[in-house]
Design a protein around this motif. Structure first.
Motif, PDB file in Angstrom:
ATOM      1  N   ASP A 206       0.872  -1.192   0.000  1.00 19.81           N
ATOM      2  CA  ASP A 206       0.000   0.000   0.000  1.00 19.81           C
ATOM      3  C   ASP A 206       0.899   1.230   0.000  1.00 19.81           C
ATOM      4  O   ASP A 206       1.720   1.399   0.908  1.00 19.81           O
ATOM      5  CB  ASP A 206      -0.866  -0.026   1.264  1.00 19.81           C
ATOM      6  CG  ASP A 206      -1.620   1.279   1.476  1.00 19.81           C
ATOM      7  OD1 ASP A 206      -1.711   2.091   0.524  1.00 19.81           O
ATOM      8  OD2 ASP A 206      -2.115   1.495   2.598  1.00 19.81           O
ATOM      9  N   HIS A 207       0.758   2.079  -1.004  1.00 23.84           N
ATOM     10  CA  HIS A 207       1.664   3.234  -1.087  1.00 23.84           C
ATOM     11  C   HIS A 207       1.226   4.403  -0.200  1.00 23.84           C
ATOM     12  O   HIS A 207       1.856   5.457  -0.214  1.00 23.84           O
ATOM     13  CB  HIS A 207       1.847   3.655  -2.540  1.00 23.84           C
ATOM     14  CG  HIS A 207       2.415   2.568  -3.391  1.00 23.84           C
ATOM     15  ND1 HIS A 207       3.602   1.947  -3.081  1.00 23.84           N
ATOM     16  CD2 HIS A 207       1.951   1.951  -4.500  1.00 23.84           C
ATOM     17  CE1 HIS A 207       3.856   0.998  -3.990  1.00 23.84           C
ATOM     18  NE2 HIS A 207       2.856   0.974  -4.849  1.00 23.84           N
ATOM     19  N   VAL A 208       0.158   4.248   0.511  1.00 28.70           N
ATOM     20  CA  VAL A 208      -0.269   5.089   1.635  1.00 28.70           C
ATOM     21  C   VAL A 208      -0.753   6.485   1.220  1.00 28.70           C
ATOM     22  O   VAL A 208      -1.877   6.863   1.523  1.00 28.70           O
ATOM     23  CB  VAL A 208       0.856   5.248   2.701  1.00 28.70           C
ATOM     24  CG1 VAL A 208       0.386   6.122   3.853  1.00 28.70           C
ATOM     25  CG2 VAL A 208       1.282   3.875   3.218  1.00 28.70           C
ATOM     26  N   ASP A 209       0.105   7.246   0.543  1.00 28.63           N
ATOM     27  CA  ASP A 209      -0.205   8.656   0.321  1.00 28.63           C
ATOM     28  C   ASP A 209      -1.281   8.864  -0.740  1.00 28.63           C
ATOM     29  O   ASP A 209      -1.531   8.002  -1.582  1.00 28.63           O
ATOM     30  CB  ASP A 209       1.069   9.393  -0.096  1.00 28.63           C
ATOM     31  CG  ASP A 209       2.148   9.238   0.956  1.00 28.63           C
ATOM     32  OD1 ASP A 209       1.858   9.448   2.140  1.00 28.63           O
ATOM     33  OD2 ASP A 209       3.278   8.863   0.586  1.00 28.63           O
ATOM     34  N   GLY A 210      -1.920  10.022  -0.683  1.00 28.86           N
ATOM     35  CA  GLY A 210      -2.923  10.391  -1.680  1.00 28.86           C
ATOM     36  C   GLY A 210      -2.623  11.774  -2.247  1.00 28.86           C
ATOM     37  O   GLY A 210      -2.021  12.606  -1.570  1.00 28.86           O
ATOM     38  N   TYR A 290      -4.976   7.434  -4.889  1.00 29.82           N
ATOM     39  CA  TYR A 290      -4.166   6.557  -4.044  1.00 29.82           C
ATOM     40  C   TYR A 290      -3.677   5.398  -4.918  1.00 29.82           C
ATOM     41  O   TYR A 290      -4.212   5.181  -6.014  1.00 29.82           O
ATOM     42  CB  TYR A 290      -4.996   5.977  -2.897  1.00 29.82           C
ATOM     43  CG  TYR A 290      -5.489   6.947  -1.852  1.00 29.82           C
ATOM     44  CD1 TYR A 290      -4.780   7.123  -0.669  1.00 29.82           C
ATOM     45  CD2 TYR A 290      -6.677   7.642  -2.012  1.00 29.82           C
ATOM     46  CE1 TYR A 290      -5.249   7.986   0.327  1.00 29.82           C
ATOM     47  CE2 TYR A 290      -7.148   8.502  -1.025  1.00 29.82           C
ATOM     48  CZ  TYR A 290      -6.432   8.672   0.146  1.00 29.82           C
ATOM     49  OH  TYR A 290      -6.894   9.517   1.123  1.00 29.82           O
ATOM     50  N   PRO A 321      -8.451   5.002   0.144  1.00 32.33           N
ATOM     51  CA  PRO A 321      -7.151   4.501   0.575  1.00 32.33           C
ATOM     52  C   PRO A 321      -7.013   3.025   0.224  1.00 32.33           C
ATOM     53  O   PRO A 321      -8.008   2.315   0.068  1.00 32.33           O
ATOM     54  CB  PRO A 321      -7.189   4.713   2.100  1.00 32.33           C
ATOM     55  CG  PRO A 321      -8.164   5.839   2.296  1.00 32.33           C
ATOM     56  CD  PRO A 321      -9.225   5.618   1.235  1.00 32.33           C
TER      57      PRO A 321
END
Lengths: 350, 350, 350
Positions: A206-210, A290, A321
C-alpha cells in the motif's frame, strides 16, 4: 469555408499497414524535468539527481520514462484518437534509449488492427506507435487500441484484423541503460533499503499517500505533452456532453501512481516496460488518487548480476485509501473506485 | 502485508545526536528558475538576469536563496516531519555557496533537541539541517523544531534537551557571493534608488500588493520541492480531519512575502540569513497574501564598503492590506490575520 | 511611514518624449519554453523542436515570438500601466532578433502621445516600448496605449498629442530569421500540407478547438512574465471592485488564440509583426476560448522565394464556437462573446 483544419481521422480513414508520421517533433528541455517534478512530486533518485544517475553508471541523467511515454503518446493523438470514444488499452511497451535534455522525439504509428463494432457506428483501431530520438534510436515502442467514431455509419466495415498482442515484455528485451558493476549503490540517498532480492512474488504494497488533482494540474501536464484530445480541455463543450466535465488524461494518473509508488518501491529507479494497462474508470478534478502495487514477477536479467527487474501491477484508486488493496468485484469487474490497472516492469538494483 | 513503506519517524524514534542522511538528492535545472518565477513573480534583478548578476560580480546567476531553502527543507520532510503536528519555528539559517543550475543538493539533519510534551502524546524535536552541493559546500544550514506525534503514548519520555538556539546570524557569518567594488550598480534596472544607507532602523514599509493563492499553485510548488507532507496534497484525507482543507506549505508563504517585498526593497538582492521565523496562522487556497516589513538592524559587513546588510522583519497577512502594519494584539499574540513573522537578513548595495 | 514603495505612474506623471528604462532584466531559460508549452499547448514545429528549427535554417531554435512579447510587455507594467484603467490597443509591433535560451531582455519605453479624457479624471498614454537583448539588438518594438488614472483630478491637462499610429508593418520591415533556400521543408512534421500559396485573401478558418482557463493558469503565466498589474492577482481587492473577479491578462488570450490557430495555420511558424490589436471584452477564469482567423493579405517578401507572409486577423471568443465566425454586430461593435481582435503577420514557407 476553409478546409485547412485537421478534423482527425475517423474509423473508416484507417487501413491495415497504414503508417502515420505524426506532426510536431519535440525537444526535451530542463523545463520538462522541473514541470514533471512539480506536477507529480516524483522522488526516484536516478531521475532527480545527475550525481546519483552518474554514480549508477548512466551516461547522463535520463528523464523519467513516463515523460518520454507521454511525449510520444501526445504526438499520436491528433491523428489517432482525436475522435476517440475511449482509450481501451496498452500492450508491449518497451523503453529503449533513455531520453536526455536536448533530445528531440518524433513519433510514427502503424495501424495493426481494425474491428468495426456491431453497432456500426464505432470501431476499434490498434496502432503500434514508435517514438525515436534525433539519432533514430527507439525511445518507446508500444501498442495501444482505441475506440473511434465512424464519420459515416453507412461506410462499409473493413475486414476484421485483431493483432496478436504482445504479452509482458521478455527479460531479454528489457534495456538497462546503467551498470552498477563495481559501483556502490547508495540506498540511503535512494530512499529505501529494499532491493531486488527483498521483494516476493505476490507481495502487495500500500503506497499510503494520496494526491488530489486540480483542473490546472492535469491541463498543464497534458498541454506540456502537446496532447490535444478535446475532452481534457474544453469545459464549454463537456458541459453539453453527458459526462458534464473535463476528463483527465489517463497518462496523468499513470504518472501520479508511479510517483506515489516511491513509498515502497524507491529503488525501482526506471520503468523498462509497460506490459499492459487499462484505465478502469474515468477521473475528474477533485479526485484524490491513491495507489497500491503487487509484485507479479521477479525477473533475472540475462548476464546481469548488478540489477534485476520486478514486474508489478500498480492499481490506482480515487478517494479510496488502499490498505485493503481494492481491485475487482466478485463479478470480475473493476470496482468503481479503481481508475488504473497497470502491468509494468521496473529495473531495480540487486 | 508489506513493511516496505516508510512510515516516517515518530517522536520516540528520535535520539539526541542522531544523524539522518535524507533521500533523493536533487539537481537544480533552468526549469526550477522558471517555475519559481511563475509561482511567485519574483523580480529581484540578481536572480532574474544573468547579465545583471554578472555585472554585480557574481560568478554566475544564482538561484533564489529561498528555492535553495525549500529544496533542502523538502528533503527533510519524509524523515523529520511526516508525522508532525506543527512546524514550530526556524532559527540560525545561514546561506553559504549560492546554488546554480546544474548543482545537486543533498540534505543531512542532526537531532539537537528533544522535549516530550506534558500530554505524553507528542513531543518537540529540534533538528539542524544542512544542505550541501555536489562539492560538499554548505548551501543552507538551519535549525527548525517541529511538534511530532508519538506512535505509542506509553513509550518513555527521553531526557529533555533544549538546545541553545542561535540568535540572529552575526555579520561575520554572512556570506557575500558578489563584489561590487569598482563596478557600477544599476539602480534603474534593479527597480529602486534606495540603497543600504537609505533605510532607517524602525522604518516600516507596506508592500502594497496582494497575491491570491490557488490549490494548484501551492501544490505545484510543494511537489517541486519534493516535500511530501500529507496535509498539503490530500483533500480526501483532510476532509475527514478537523481542519477540513489542505494546508499550504509555510515556505510557500515565505516566498510570496519575499516576492511582494520587492516593492520597497528591490535592492535587497539576496537573502543571506533566516534568523527566526514562525507561521503564525495557517493559510488555505483562496487566501490573498499581503506583506509589510520593518528594518530591524542596519549591518556593516566586515571589510566591505560596497555592500551592507539589512535585518528585516517581514510580516505576511491573509485578506488584510498592510497599510497599518498588522502584527500582534494587546495580549502579545499574533492577530488572526497574521500568517508569517520572518526575521531575516538581506544583502543590499551601499 | 516609508515612501520606498513604487506607486506606479499616474496620468500627470507622463510627459511627451519621456524615456523610461524599466526594471528587472530577464534571462530566458529552458524552463520558459516548457512552461509556455504547458500553459498553451502550442505545437508550431519551429519553436517545439531544435532539429526542425535547424532544418529550416534557424541558427538555433527560437522561443515563441509571443513569449518575447510578454516578457517585454511585462517589464513595462510597473511604470506604465500599474494604475491603468484599460489597455486600449497595440500597433506597429515588429519582431527583430529571435530570442534564444540564455538571452537577456531589457525594455525601454518612450511616451509618444498624451490625451486627457473629458472627464478630467483619466487620460490616454501612448508609449513605444522596445525590448533589446544583451547585445542591444531589437527583439520587439511596438506601440501600445492605455487609459491611466490621474492621481489628482485638479492637475492641469497636458497638451494633447496623438501620435501617427503605424499601420500594418510593411513587407520590407518583416525580419525572417531562417532561410529555406535549398532545404526540404517537412510538411508532415509541421502538421499541415498548406503553404503560403494555398491561402486566399478573405479565406476564413475556424480553429475548432476550445481551451478553458483556470485562475492558476493565467496567474502562473502572468507572473512568469513578471507582469505586476494588480487586477490579475488579487481576489481580495477585486471582490471589492465592481467587476468582482480577477481579470485575465490580455496577452494570455493572444497566446491561447495563437496556439489554437495551429489547427488550420500549422505552417505559420513565426509571428513577425503585430499590426494592431484590441481586447474586445474581458475574460475570467472558467471561460473557454475559441478562435477563428481570416487571411487579410498574402505578402511577398522582397528577394525571397522560399518564404512569404500572411497578414491575419485572429478573433477569439469566450464560450462560443467559431463555425460562424462571430465578430461585430450591426452596430459595428464587437459582439459580447468576442474577446480579442488581433491583426498580425506570420511567416510561412512557399
Amino acid at each position: 469555408m476553409s478546409t485547412k483544419t485537421v478534423p482527425g481521422n475517423y474509423f473508416e480513414d484507417f487501413s491495415i499497414g497504414q503508417e502515420i508520421r505524426h506532426a510536431t517533433p519535440r525537444t526535451v528541455t530542463e523545463g520538462d524535468i522541473a514541470l514533471y517534478t512539480g506536477l507529480y512530486g516524483s522522488r526516484f533518485a536516478a531521475t532527480s539527481a545527475a550525481t546519483f544517475a552518474e554514480a549508477m553508471g548512466f551516461e547522463r541523467m535520463p528523464v523519467d520514462s513516463l515523460l518520454a511515454f507521454h511525449l510520444v503518446f501526445g504526438k499520436s493523438v491528433p491523428d489517432i484518437s482525436l475522435n476517440a470514444v475511449a482509450n481501451l488499452g496498452y500492450a508491449g511497451g518497451r523503453f529503449g534509449a533513455p531520453l536526455h535534455v536536448g533530445d528531440t522525439v518524433t513519433t510514427t504509428s502503424t495501424v495493426i488492427g481494425l474491428k468495426e463494432n456491431s453497432n456500426g457506428r464505432t470501431g476499434v483501431v490498434y496502432v503500434n506507435s514508435v517514438g525515436v530520438n534525433q539519432r533514430g534510436e527507439m525511445v518507446v515502442d508500444y501498442v495501444r487500441w482505441v475506440m473511434v467514431n465512424k464519420q459515416d455509419a453507412a461506410s462499409p466495415a473493413p475486414e476484421t484484423v485483431i493483432p496478436d498482442l504482445p504479452g509482458a515484455v521478455a527479460a531479454e528485451d528489457l534495456l538497462v541503460p546503467f551498470d552498477l558493476t563495481g559501483r556502490d549503490y547508495d540506498v540511503e540517498l535512494a530512499g529505501s533499503p529494499f532491493l531486488w532480492g527483498d521483494y516476493e512474488v505476490g507481495e502487495r504494497i500500500d503506497h499510503v499517500d494520496g494526491m488530489t488533482i486540480e483542473e490546472s494540474d492535469h491541463m498543464l501536464a497534458t498541454r506540456l505533452y502537446q496532447n490535444t484530445a478535446k475532452v481534457h480541455f474544453n469545459q464549454h463543450a463537456q458541459s453539453q456532453a453527458k459526462i458534464g466535465r473535463r476528463l483527465i488524461y489517463g497518462g496523468h494518473i499513470i504518472s501520479l501512481a508511479r510517483a506515489l509508488s516511491f513509498n515502497g518501491l524507491a529503488n525501482g529507479q526506471l520503468i523498462a516496460a509497460i506490459n499492459a494497462g487499462a484505465h478502469a474508470n474515468p477521473t475528474f478534478a477533485g479526485d484524490t488518487i491513491y495507489a497500491w502495487s503487487e509484485v507479479l514477477e521477479r525477473i533475472e536479467l540475462p548476464g546481469r548480476t548488478d540489477v534485476g527487474a520486478l514486474r508489478l501491477r500498480t492499481v490506482a484508486t480515487k478517494d479510496t485509501p488502499c490498505s485493503d488493496f481494492p481491485y475487482k468485484g466478485e463479478d470480475g469487474k473493476y470496482l468503481p473506485e479503481v481508475v488504473l490497472d497497470l502491468d509494468y516492469t521496473v529495473l531495480i538494483p540487486r
